[in-house]
Design a protein around this motif. Sequence first.
Motif, short mmCIF file in Angstrom:
data_model
loop_
_atom_site.label_atom_id
_atom_site.label_comp_id
_atom_site.label_asym_id
_atom_site.label_seq_id
_atom_site.Cartn_x
_atom_site.Cartn_y
_atom_site.Cartn_z
N ARG A 1 0.82 -1.21 0.00
CA ARG A 1 0.00 0.00 0.00
C ARG A 1 0.86 1.26 0.00
N PHE B 1 2.41 1.79 -3.38
CA PHE B 1 1.40 2.32 -4.30
C PHE B 1 1.15 3.80 -4.04
N ASP B 2 0.98 4.19 -2.78
CA ASP B 2 0.67 5.58 -2.45
C ASP B 2 1.77 6.52 -2.94
N GLU C 1 1.71 6.52 -6.87
CA GLU C 1 0.52 7.22 -7.34
C GLU C 1 0.67 8.72 -7.17
N LEU D 1 2.19 0.48 -11.80
CA LEU D 1 0.87 1.01 -11.44
C LEU D 1 -0.24 0.49 -12.35
N TYR E 1 -3.44 -1.23 -11.28
CA TYR E 1 -4.32 -0.43 -10.41
C TYR E 1 -5.03 0.68 -11.19
N TYR F 1 -5.62 5.98 -10.72
CA TYR F 1 -5.25 4.71 -10.08
C TYR F 1 -5.92 4.58 -8.72
N HIS F 2 -6.30 3.34 -8.37
CA HIS F 2 -6.82 3.04 -7.04
C HIS F 2 -6.26 1.72 -6.57
N TYR F 3 -5.91 1.67 -5.29
CA TYR F 3 -5.33 0.45 -4.73
C TYR F 3 -6.40 -0.60 -4.44
N THR F 4 -7.57 -0.13 -3.99
CA THR F 4 -8.63 -1.06 -3.59
C THR F 4 -9.98 -0.38 -3.74
N ASP G 1 -12.44 -2.67 -7.35
CA ASP G 1 -11.29 -3.36 -7.92
C ASP G 1 -11.74 -4.66 -8.59
#
Length: 297
Positions: free
Chosen positions: A5, A8-9, A12, A62, A65, A182-185, A230
């Motif tokens: 996470r 990713f943050d 992103e 990325l 995502y 983009y989104h992780y979840t 997701d």
Amino acid sequence: MALSRIQFDILETMARERKPFSSAEMISTSHSEKEIADALRELDEKGYVSNGAITNSGISALEPYKVKRAIFLAAGFGTRMIPITFNTPKPLVRVHGIRIIDRLIDACLAADIQDIYIVRGYLGETFDQLLYKYPMIKFIENPMYNEANNISSALVARYLIPNAYVLEADMLLSNPAVIKKYHYTSNYLGIKKPFSDDWVVRAKNGIIYEETVSAEGDDVYQMVGFSYWDEKDGYRLIQDIQDVFQSPGGKDRYWEQVPLVFRKDHYQVEVRECKEEDIVEIDTFNELKTIDKTYDV
């Protein structure tokens, strides 16, 4: 290889800001400076970051995502906006000269979301006018719009939900940055408030555990009709939406009640916080007249 996470943050943020960062403290995330510094070293070792900037390999990392499509729910009557919705669906109403839905579509395109679907029902043919400006749009017909709630719109579009935004098409967007590439979840957008007598969700450690009407407390978020799903949750929703719709009283449900109420044990949906000024829901014609004085005649 999947990103953590924090990885990713960071990536992103770098991809969105499009600028190098000279130190961990300059990267705005919910993680500590030490956590960010450690993750930056890991990303540098992987070749995803170089000299404080994301690399082409980082952009590739990325890609899993990335939001693949946007689904707009636009089939409803908009009865509370009468008389203007007698001849115009609410998403096509102009506010300060711009159709409500245009701001949403423009925000999606700015986030490189090109695959756009509109679920239409009431005065459905009037949405054809959008094709002059947005030829990429695809329409999905909802033949049940006059006999069921918006769960019927989710039902006809359910196979498109994995890796997709599901957006209420009648929300007046002021801050296009809430639409992200983009989104992780999976997540649902909400405005943090100490009290709301509107539809709200309650969240613990960022995860939604309840949807209700009217609540107060430090875990309350007023619901905004924007969500992302997701791949895993999207495929799960394909069956769950159908099952809830076919259950007793299912036609009267709101679609988001499927993952947040009736099948909530299947999902871990994050709340994604936005500000009150980012999005405005115009519920009535009087509210429209307050926002846009050209209607106050």
